[in-house]
Design a protein around this motif. Structure first.
Motif, PDB file in Angstrom:
ATOM      1  N   LEU A  58       0.856  -1.185  -0.019  1.00  0.00           N
ATOM      2  CA  LEU A  58       0.068   0.036   0.131  1.00  0.00           C
ATOM      3  C   LEU A  58       0.915   1.161   0.085  1.00  0.00           C
ATOM      4  CD1 LEU A  58      -2.689  -0.795   2.498  1.00  0.00           C
ATOM      5  CD2 LEU A  58      -3.173  -0.341   0.095  1.00  0.00           C
ATOM      6  N   GLN A  59       0.745   2.028  -1.139  1.00  0.00           N
ATOM      7  CA  GLN A  59       1.539   3.280  -1.175  1.00  0.00           C
ATOM      8  C   GLN A  59       0.560   4.381  -0.937  1.00  0.00           C
ATOM      9  OE1 GLN A  59       4.926   3.453  -2.646  1.00  0.00           O
ATOM     10  NE2 GLN A  59       4.525   5.613  -1.897  1.00  0.00           N
ATOM     11  N   SER A  60       1.085   5.412  -0.132  1.00  0.00           N
ATOM     12  CA  SER A  60       0.216   6.641   0.191  1.00  0.00           C
ATOM     13  C   SER A  60       0.724   7.796  -0.886  1.00  0.00           C
ATOM     14  CB  SER A  60       0.308   6.817   1.809  1.00  0.00           C
ATOM     15  OG  SER A  60       0.036   5.889   2.590  1.00  0.00           O
ATOM     16  N   TYR A  61      -0.402   8.692  -1.069  1.00  0.00           N
ATOM     17  CA  TYR A  61      -0.061   9.742  -1.781  1.00  0.00           C
ATOM     18  C   TYR A  61      -0.909  10.853  -1.011  1.00  0.00           C
ATOM     19  CZ  TYR A  61      -0.496  13.724  -4.725  1.00  0.00           C
ATOM     20  OH  TYR A  61      -0.603  15.069  -5.218  1.00  0.00           O
ATOM     21  N   GLN A  62       0.025  11.849  -0.528  1.00  0.00           N
ATOM     22  CA  GLN A  62      -0.829  12.968   0.103  1.00  0.00           C
ATOM     23  C   GLN A  62      -0.896  14.028  -0.714  1.00  0.00           C
ATOM     24  OE1 GLN A  62       0.889  13.790   4.130  1.00  0.00           O
ATOM     25  NE2 GLN A  62      -0.703  15.414   4.540  1.00  0.00           N
ATOM     26  N   VAL A  68      -5.087  11.881   2.243  1.00  0.00           N
ATOM     27  CA  VAL A  68      -4.245  10.980   1.911  1.00  0.00           C
ATOM     28  C   VAL A  68      -5.023   9.737   0.996  1.00  0.00           C
ATOM     29  CG1 VAL A  68      -2.968   8.899   2.793  1.00  0.00           C
ATOM     30  CG2 VAL A  68      -2.587  11.130   3.814  1.00  0.00           C
ATOM     31  N   ARG A  69      -4.447   9.303   0.013  1.00  0.00           N
ATOM     32  CA  ARG A  69      -5.150   8.185  -0.831  1.00  0.00           C
ATOM     33  C   ARG A  69      -4.089   7.191  -1.216  1.00  0.00           C
ATOM     34  NH1 ARG A  69      -7.145  12.921  -2.378  1.00  0.00           N
ATOM     35  NH2 ARG A  69      -9.411  12.943  -2.929  1.00  0.00           N
ATOM     36  N   LYS A  70      -4.607   5.926  -0.718  1.00  0.00           N
ATOM     37  CA  LYS A  70      -3.779   4.794  -0.877  1.00  0.00           C
ATOM     38  C   LYS A  70      -3.833   3.767  -1.915  1.00  0.00           C
ATOM     39  CE  LYS A  70      -2.834   4.933   4.100  1.00  0.00           C
ATOM     40  NZ  LYS A  70      -2.778   4.187   5.476  1.00  0.00           N
ATOM     41  N   LYS A  73       0.962  -0.476  -5.066  1.00  0.00           N
ATOM     42  CA  LYS A  73       2.257  -0.291  -5.716  1.00  0.00           C
ATOM     43  C   LYS A  73       2.440  -1.057  -6.830  1.00  0.00           C
ATOM     44  CE  LYS A  73       5.530  -0.540  -2.514  1.00  0.00           C
ATOM     45  NZ  LYS A  73       6.497  -0.167  -1.437  1.00  0.00           N
ATOM     46  N   SER A  78      -6.547   1.980  -6.730  1.00  0.00           N
ATOM     47  CA  SER A  78      -6.991   2.905  -5.942  1.00  0.00           C
ATOM     48  C   SER A  78      -8.004   2.501  -4.848  1.00  0.00           C
ATOM     49  CB  SER A  78      -7.601   4.213  -6.276  1.00  0.00           C
ATOM     50  OG  SER A  78      -8.498   4.050  -7.634  1.00  0.00           O
TER      51      SER A  78
END
Ligand SMILES: [Zn+2]
Ligand SMILES: [Zn+2]
Length: 134
Positions: A58-62, A68-70, A73, A78
Motif C-alpha cells: 500500500l503506497q500513500s499519496y498525500q 491521503v489516498r492509498k 504499488k 485505488s
C-alpha cells in the motif's frame, strides 16, 4: 463479511461493518486518482477494517490539502481515502468497487458536484451536494 482486493490480488482486506456514509465523490482529486467520473467510498471504523494481505504494497499519496489516498504499488488500484475528519473520527474510506464479496450497501449522496465532469450527469434521486455533505 465483506472482502476486497486490488487488481493484482496482492492487497486484500476485510470489513466487518460499514458506517452509514457512502458517497459518490466528484472532486477532481478522486476523479484523477480513480481515472473515472467519480469515486464511490464507504466509511468504516478503523477497528472494523483489516488489511489481510499485502499491507507493505500500500503506497500513500498525500495531496496538497492533506487528504491521503492509498493504492497498490504493484497494480495501481485505488483503494483507500483518508481526510483529517477521518483521522479525527478514527475512520477510513474504502473504494466500494474494490470489494469482491459485499453485503448490501447503498450509496446515499453525490458530493463535490461543483467539480463534476461535463460529460456525466447523475440521474438518480440521491441528495446532491456542491461540496461536502452537509
Ligand atoms: Zn495490486
Ligand atoms: Zn473526492
Amino acid at each position: 463479511m465483506n472482502q476486497g482486493s486490488c487488481l493484482c490480488g496482492k492487497v486484500q482486506f476485510k470489513v466487518t461493518k460499514f458506517l452509514p456514509a457512502v458517497a459518490h465523490c466528484h472532486c477532481s482529486m478522486c476523479r484523477k486518482f480513480h481515472g473515472a467520473a467519480f469515486s464511490t467510498y464507504a466509511e468504516v471504523s478503523l477497528e472494523d477494517f483489516t488489511v489481510t494481505a499485502g499491507e507493505q504494497l500500500l503506497q500513500s499519496y498525500q495531496a496538497a490539502n492533506g487528504t491521503v489516498r492509498k493504492f497498490c504499488k504493484c497494480c495501481g488500484s485505488s483503494l483507500i481515502f483518508e481526510s483529517r475528519y477521518n483521522r479525527q473520527d478514527k475512520t477510513i474510506e474504502i473504494a466500494l468497487a474494490a470489494f469482491d464479496v459485499i453485503e448490501h450497501v447503498a450509496p446515499n449522496a453525490h458530493i463535490y458536484l461543483s467539480s463534476k465532469v461535463d460529460w456525466f450527469e447523475p440521474n438518480d434521486e440521491l441528495p446532491k451536494f456542491k461540496d461536502f455533505r452537509e
